[in-house]
Motif scaffolding. Structure first.
Motif, PDB file in Angstrom:
ATOM      1  N   THR A   1     -16.459  -4.249  12.171  1.00  0.00           N
ATOM      2  CA  THR A   1     -16.773  -5.315  11.227  1.00  0.00           C
ATOM      3  C   THR A   1     -16.046  -5.046   9.919  1.00  0.00           C
ATOM      4  O   THR A   1     -15.950  -3.894   9.481  1.00  0.00           O
ATOM      5  N   PHE A   2     -15.531  -6.106   9.303  1.00  0.00           N
ATOM      6  CA  PHE A   2     -14.722  -5.982   8.093  1.00  0.00           C
ATOM      7  C   PHE A   2     -15.389  -6.735   6.944  1.00  0.00           C
ATOM      8  O   PHE A   2     -15.861  -7.854   7.121  1.00  0.00           O
ATOM      9  N   THR A   3     -15.401  -6.112   5.776  1.00  0.00           N
ATOM     10  CA  THR A   3     -15.879  -6.770   4.569  1.00  0.00           C
ATOM     11  C   THR A   3     -14.854  -6.542   3.473  1.00  0.00           C
ATOM     12  O   THR A   3     -14.440  -5.401   3.233  1.00  0.00           O
ATOM     13  N   THR A   4     -14.450  -7.605   2.800  1.00  0.00           N
ATOM     14  CA  THR A   4     -13.467  -7.491   1.728  1.00  0.00           C
ATOM     15  C   THR A   4     -14.151  -7.046   0.440  1.00  0.00           C
ATOM     16  O   THR A   4     -15.131  -7.656  -0.002  1.00  0.00           O
ATOM     17  N   LEU A   5     -13.625  -5.982  -0.161  1.00  0.00           N
ATOM     18  CA  LEU A   5     -14.108  -5.483  -1.441  1.00  0.00           C
ATOM     19  C   LEU A   5     -13.248  -5.990  -2.592  1.00  0.00           C
ATOM     20  O   LEU A   5     -13.762  -6.354  -3.653  1.00  0.00           O
ATOM     21  N   LEU A   6     -11.936  -5.976  -2.380  1.00  0.00           N
ATOM     22  CA  LEU A   6     -10.962  -6.371  -3.403  1.00  0.00           C
ATOM     23  C   LEU A   6      -9.926  -7.281  -2.771  1.00  0.00           C
ATOM     24  O   LEU A   6      -9.522  -7.073  -1.627  1.00  0.00           O
ATOM     25  N   LYS A   7      -9.458  -8.259  -3.529  1.00  0.00           N
ATOM     26  CA  LYS A   7      -8.416  -9.141  -3.029  1.00  0.00           C
ATOM     27  C   LYS A   7      -7.577  -9.651  -4.197  1.00  0.00           C
ATOM     28  O   LYS A   7      -7.994  -9.600  -5.364  1.00  0.00           O
ATOM     29  N   THR A   8      -6.393 -10.158  -3.885  1.00  0.00           N
ATOM     30  CA  THR A   8      -5.546 -10.754  -4.911  1.00  0.00           C
ATOM     31  C   THR A   8      -5.942 -12.218  -5.099  1.00  0.00           C
ATOM     32  O   THR A   8      -6.767 -12.761  -4.374  1.00  0.00           O
ATOM     33  N   THR A   9      -5.285 -12.871  -6.055  1.00  0.00           N
ATOM     34  CA  THR A   9      -5.444 -14.315  -6.188  1.00  0.00           C
ATOM     35  C   THR A   9      -4.505 -15.002  -5.197  1.00  0.00           C
ATOM     36  O   THR A   9      -3.662 -14.362  -4.552  1.00  0.00           O
ATOM     37  N   ASP A  10      -4.627 -16.318  -5.107  1.00  0.00           N
ATOM     38  CA  ASP A  10      -3.750 -17.057  -4.196  1.00  0.00           C
ATOM     39  C   ASP A  10      -2.343 -17.225  -4.758  1.00  0.00           C
ATOM     40  O   ASP A  10      -1.467 -17.784  -4.094  1.00  0.00           O
ATOM     41  N   GLN A  11      -2.112 -16.733  -5.971  1.00  0.00           N
ATOM     42  CA  GLN A  11      -0.776 -16.780  -6.560  1.00  0.00           C
ATOM     43  C   GLN A  11       0.028 -15.511  -6.299  1.00  0.00           C
ATOM     44  O   GLN A  11       1.186 -15.406  -6.716  1.00  0.00           O
ATOM     45  N   ALA A  12      -0.571 -14.547  -5.633  1.00  0.00           N
ATOM     46  CA  ALA A  12       0.142 -13.309  -5.303  1.00  0.00           C
ATOM     47  C   ALA A  12       1.131 -13.554  -4.172  1.00  0.00           C
ATOM     48  O   ALA A  12       0.983 -14.482  -3.382  1.00  0.00           O
ATOM     49  N   TYR A  13       2.151 -12.692  -4.089  1.00  0.00           N
ATOM     50  CA  TYR A  13       3.134 -12.784  -3.016  1.00  0.00           C
ATOM     51  C   TYR A  13       3.585 -11.388  -2.628  1.00  0.00           C
ATOM     52  O   TYR A  13       3.474 -10.435  -3.409  1.00  0.00           O
ATOM     53  N   LEU A  14       4.054 -11.267  -1.402  1.00  0.00           N
ATOM     54  CA  LEU A  14       4.406  -9.967  -0.834  1.00  0.00           C
ATOM     55  C   LEU A  14       5.920  -9.833  -0.741  1.00  0.00           C
ATOM     56  O   LEU A  14       6.593 -10.659  -0.127  1.00  0.00           O
ATOM     57  N   LYS A  15       6.453  -8.779  -1.382  1.00  0.00           N
ATOM     58  CA  LYS A  15       7.891  -8.504  -1.341  1.00  0.00           C
ATOM     59  C   LYS A  15       8.152  -7.381  -0.340  1.00  0.00           C
ATOM     60  O   LYS A  15       7.563  -6.308  -0.437  1.00  0.00           O
ATOM     61  N   LYS A  16       9.020  -7.624   0.597  1.00  0.00           N
ATOM     62  CA  LYS A  16       9.374  -6.586   1.559  1.00  0.00           C
ATOM     63  C   LYS A  16      10.233  -5.524   0.877  1.00  0.00           C
ATOM     64  O   LYS A  16      11.025  -5.812  -0.006  1.00  0.00           O
ATOM     65  N   THR A  17      10.053  -4.286   1.321  1.00  0.00           N
ATOM     66  CA  THR A  17      10.801  -3.169   0.757  1.00  0.00           C
ATOM     67  C   THR A  17      11.836  -2.675   1.762  1.00  0.00           C
ATOM     68  O   THR A  17      11.715  -2.878   2.962  1.00  0.00           O
ATOM     69  N   SER A  18      12.823  -2.013   1.230  1.00  0.00           N
ATOM     70  CA  SER A  18      13.838  -1.365   2.054  1.00  0.00           C
ATOM     71  C   SER A  18      14.117   0.000   1.456  1.00  0.00           C
ATOM     72  O   SER A  18      14.629   0.102   0.333  1.00  0.00           O
ATOM     73  N   GLY A  19      13.726   1.052   2.180  1.00  0.00           N
ATOM     74  CA  GLY A  19      13.905   2.406   1.664  1.00  0.00           C
ATOM     75  C   GLY A  19      13.083   2.686   0.429  1.00  0.00           C
ATOM     76  O   GLY A  19      13.441   3.538  -0.390  1.00  0.00           O
ATOM     77  N   GLY A  20      11.945   1.979   0.282  1.00  0.00           N
ATOM     78  CA  GLY A  20      11.091   2.196  -0.876  1.00  0.00           C
ATOM     79  C   GLY A  20      11.451   1.346  -2.074  1.00  0.00           C
ATOM     80  O   GLY A  20      10.880   1.514  -3.149  1.00  0.00           O
ATOM     81  N   TYR A  21      12.390   0.427  -1.931  1.00  0.00           N
ATOM     82  CA  TYR A  21      12.854  -0.408  -3.033  1.00  0.00           C
ATOM     83  C   TYR A  21      12.572  -1.884  -2.780  1.00  0.00           C
ATOM     84  O   TYR A  21      12.567  -2.339  -1.633  1.00  0.00           O
TER      85      TYR A  21
END
Length: 222
Positions: A93-113
């Motif tokens: 079972t999963f419960t969310t404790l913390l979350k971003t806003t809907d304006q957040a976005y995910l940037k993919k990394t390459s080699g940590g950058y």
């Protein structure tokens, strides 16, 4: 493996990093996968000015741990990633404790950058869970998982106006079967039945983030 199978509890903090198969395997046992990338927040009220990867996530009221956070709403975490819930294990079972806003976005990394902090076509959009409480109904094992290795560092734990230290002690106390008391100022707090760090059999696994922003500047023409 034996600690996990016997109902052991965990506090796990780390963002996505390449080449960490054992760590990713542990997350998978709790039905969680760290997304390949770093979250940048688009809501100016939820990140440190000029540093959109230093975010102030939304604190939910879905679980006792997060409901008991008092005072300011600031709980800074650096270089977080999205925590994806995996399918296939009905005991979890999963419960969310913390979350971003809907304006957040995910940037993919390459080699940590990452090469840009701007939102671009193809970037996944929020809201993203960045803090989860997971419980295995078969084994009784519990885990608090935060997708940033910075959340419980001294820089954040030592600031009284931040909620990071309350999140840590509240998580440990909850999984150590603490009692709840009401203070005379009307707030509630935990009364542990034993020393939270000496008596509580909880594995704390902290992996510090390794993340860089590399933005290529245009060369000036002579």
């Amino acid at each position: 493996e034996s600690y996990l199978a016997s109902g052991g509890d965990f506090i796990i903090t780390a963002m996505y990093q390449e080449n960490m198969p054992n760590f990713n395997k542990l997350l998978a046992r709790f039905g969680v996968e760290a997304a390949a990338g770093v979250i940048l927040e688009g809501d100016a009220d939820h990140y440190l000015p000029n540093y959109p990867y230093a975010i102030f996530p939304v604190i939910t009221v879905e679980h006792e741990i997060s409901r008991k956070l008092t005072g300011s709403s600031y709980l800074p975490i650096l270089s977080a990633t999205a925590l994806n819930k995996m399918e296939g294990n009905s005991a979890l079972t999963f419960t969310t404790l913390l979350k971003t806003t809907d304006q957040a976005y995910l940037k993919k990394t390459s080699g940590g950058y990452i090469t840009s902090v701007s939102k671009e076509k193809g970037d996944a959009e929020g809201p993203f869970p960045v803090g989860l409480f997971v419980e295995n109904g078969d084994t009784g094992s519990q885990a608090v998982i935060i997708s940033s290795g910075s959340v419980f560092t001294d820089d954040y734990l030592s600031v009284a106006s931040y909620q990071n230290s309350q999140l840590l002690t509240g998580s440990v106390n909850f999984m150590a079967d603490a009692e709840v008391i009401v203070n005379n100022d009307g707030t509630t707090s935990f009364l542990p039945d034993r020393s939270i760090f000496l008596g509580a059999a909880i594995a704390l696994i902290f992996v510090l983030p390794v993340f860089f922003v590399s933005i290529k500047k245009k060369e000036r023409s002579e």
